[in-house]
Design an enzyme around this catalytic site. Structure first.
Site, short mmCIF file in Angstrom:
data_model
loop_
_atom_site.label_atom_id
_atom_site.label_comp_id
_atom_site.label_asym_id
_atom_site.label_seq_id
_atom_site.Cartn_x
_atom_site.Cartn_y
_atom_site.Cartn_z
N ILE A 31 9.21 8.68 21.82
CA ILE A 31 8.06 7.93 21.30
C ILE A 31 6.93 8.91 21.07
O ILE A 31 6.68 9.79 21.89
CB ILE A 31 7.64 6.78 22.24
CG1 ILE A 31 6.53 5.95 21.61
CG2 ILE A 31 7.26 7.31 23.63
CD1 ILE A 31 6.24 4.64 22.36
N ILE B 103 8.38 12.21 25.21
CA ILE B 103 7.13 12.02 24.49
C ILE B 103 7.05 13.03 23.35
O ILE B 103 7.16 14.24 23.58
CB ILE B 103 5.92 12.19 25.43
CG1 ILE B 103 6.07 11.28 26.67
CG2 ILE B 103 4.63 11.89 24.68
CD1 ILE B 103 6.21 9.80 26.38
N LYS B 104 6.89 12.53 22.14
CA LYS B 104 6.84 13.42 20.96
C LYS B 104 5.43 13.93 20.73
O LYS B 104 4.48 13.16 20.64
CB LYS B 104 7.33 12.67 19.71
CG LYS B 104 8.83 12.50 19.64
CD LYS B 104 9.26 11.76 18.39
CE LYS B 104 9.48 12.70 17.22
NZ LYS B 104 10.11 12.00 16.08
N ILE B 105 5.32 15.24 20.63
CA ILE B 105 4.05 15.91 20.35
C ILE B 105 4.26 16.83 19.15
O ILE B 105 5.21 17.62 19.15
CB ILE B 105 3.58 16.72 21.58
CG1 ILE B 105 3.33 15.79 22.77
CG2 ILE B 105 2.33 17.54 21.26
CD1 ILE B 105 2.98 16.51 24.07
#
EC number: 2.2.1.2
Length: 368
Positions: free
Chosen positions: A108, A139-141
């Site tokens: 996400i 967690i997408k960064i």
């Protein structure tokens, strides 16, 4: 009984689906793809969620509940997307357990509006991680300049990360360094390094789209002969860089302390040029320990007629370098290509996010 997707898995490629919606979860389709197409993870992005929620299928009751609670559009989006991701995490949990956390992952993304805001990215990454509350979330960064220190801080907090929007080898090297720095912080803070995982999402087809446009403008036979070669060459050299960086003493020390490799992930693997084979960015990027996240169309094409011949990456480094030498020779500025792609990637996700905000805002008003 074997299949091309089973062959791909046997060759060391983890197949992740690049799509998530509530209807995919509730209909049993996601279970079916796990069982029949060897899918072992899933990725999302703002564009995917915009498409899913704007279709309204499966979200009506949740939006009505959010409207009754007086939620803002952003609050509603947060609730809707983290619920979908939590539910998908539960579906993938057996795979996560079976693979010791390597697969069974659901991604996400932080808001694209934060792409150039380090502190905002760190804060929302922690918020998303807490809200989903599942070990197997990533967690997408984005790999923007502002994203790099955020990656280090979030990994340092013991949170697993999918680094997205990587286009250049130079930025990829910085991403690996940011991951290693995060592991060092995590180790110092007393986190169990074996529980921290990361993938580095290297985009493929978009590279060919931009380079091929420039080659067509140059128009010489020499230039046109290079069409549709840059994406594969760039990804193959990324894998070489992965091998090199994780063989260095800094990485080896962390791996010895229990840390995991940051696996390369091939993203943007659906072909944009209809003249190309529809499985090109799958069968030509087979290497041990990589992830290939595919739109369903590409997944089904691979299952139907993909031809997996084993490792198609590690023996192709010199050919890849020759492609880049030839591109420079005809006048393609690849550093400019990758900067344009990063800027456009951020802008596209921001546009999708704003469309999603407007869609949800309208739906909330209608539900009142």
């Amino acid at each position: 009984m074997t299949s091309p997707t089973a062959d791909l898995s046997a060759a060391g490629v983890s197949i992740w689906l690049d799509d998530l919606s509530r209807s995919r979860i509730t209909s049993g389709n996601l279970h079916e793809l796990i069982e029949t197409r060897d899918v072992v993870g899933i990725t999302t992005n703002p564009t995917i969620f915009q498409g899913a929620i704007s279709a309204h299928v499966g979200y009506e009751d949740s939006i009505a509940a959010q409207a009754a609670a007086g939620a803002s559009a952003d609050d509603a989006i947060f609730a809707l997307t983290t619920t979908d991701v939590s539910d998908a995490c539960d579906i993938f949990r057996p795979i996560y357990d079976r693979t010791n956390g390597v697969d069974g992952r659901v991604s996400i993304e932080v808001s694209p509006d934060l792409a150039h805001d380090t502190e905002g990215t760190i804060a929302q990454a922690k918020q998303l991680h807490a809200a989903v509350d599942r070990e197997n979330v990533l967690i997408k960064i984005p790999a923007t300049k502002a994203g790099l220190p955020a990656i280090t801080e979030v990994i340092g907090a013991g949170i697993s990360v999918n680094v997205t929007l990587i286009f250049s080898l130079e930025r990829y090297a910085e991403v690996i360094d940011a991951y290693l720095a995060g592991l060092e912080k995590a180790k110092e803070a007393g986190h169990d390094l074996s529980g921290i995982h990361s993938v580095a999402s290297f985009f493929v087809s978009r590279v060919d789209t931009e380079v091929d446009k420039r080659l067509a403008a140059i128009g010489t036979d020499e230039a046109l002969a290079l069409k549709s070669k840059a994406g594969l060459a760039n990804a193959r050299l990324a894998y070489e860089l992965f091998e090199q960086k994780f063989a260095e003493d800094r990485a080896k020390g962390l791996l010895a302390a229990g840390a995991n490799l940051q696996r390369p992930l091939w993203a943007s693997t659906g072909v944009k040029d209809p003249a190309l084979p529809d499985t090109l960015y799958v069968t030509e990027l087979v290497a041990p320990g990589v992830v290939n996240t595919m739109p369903e169309k590409t997944l089904q094409a691979t299952f139907d007629h993909g031809v997996v011949t084993g490792d198609t990456v590690t023996g192709a480094y010199e050919d890849a370098r020759e492609v880049f030498s030839a591109l420079a020779g005809v006048g393609v500025d690849f550093a400019d290509v990758t900067q344009v792609l990063e800027d456009e990637g951020v802008e596209k996700f921001i546009a999708s996010w704003h469309d999603l905000q407007e869609t949800v805002r309208t739906a909330l008003e209608s539900a009142k």
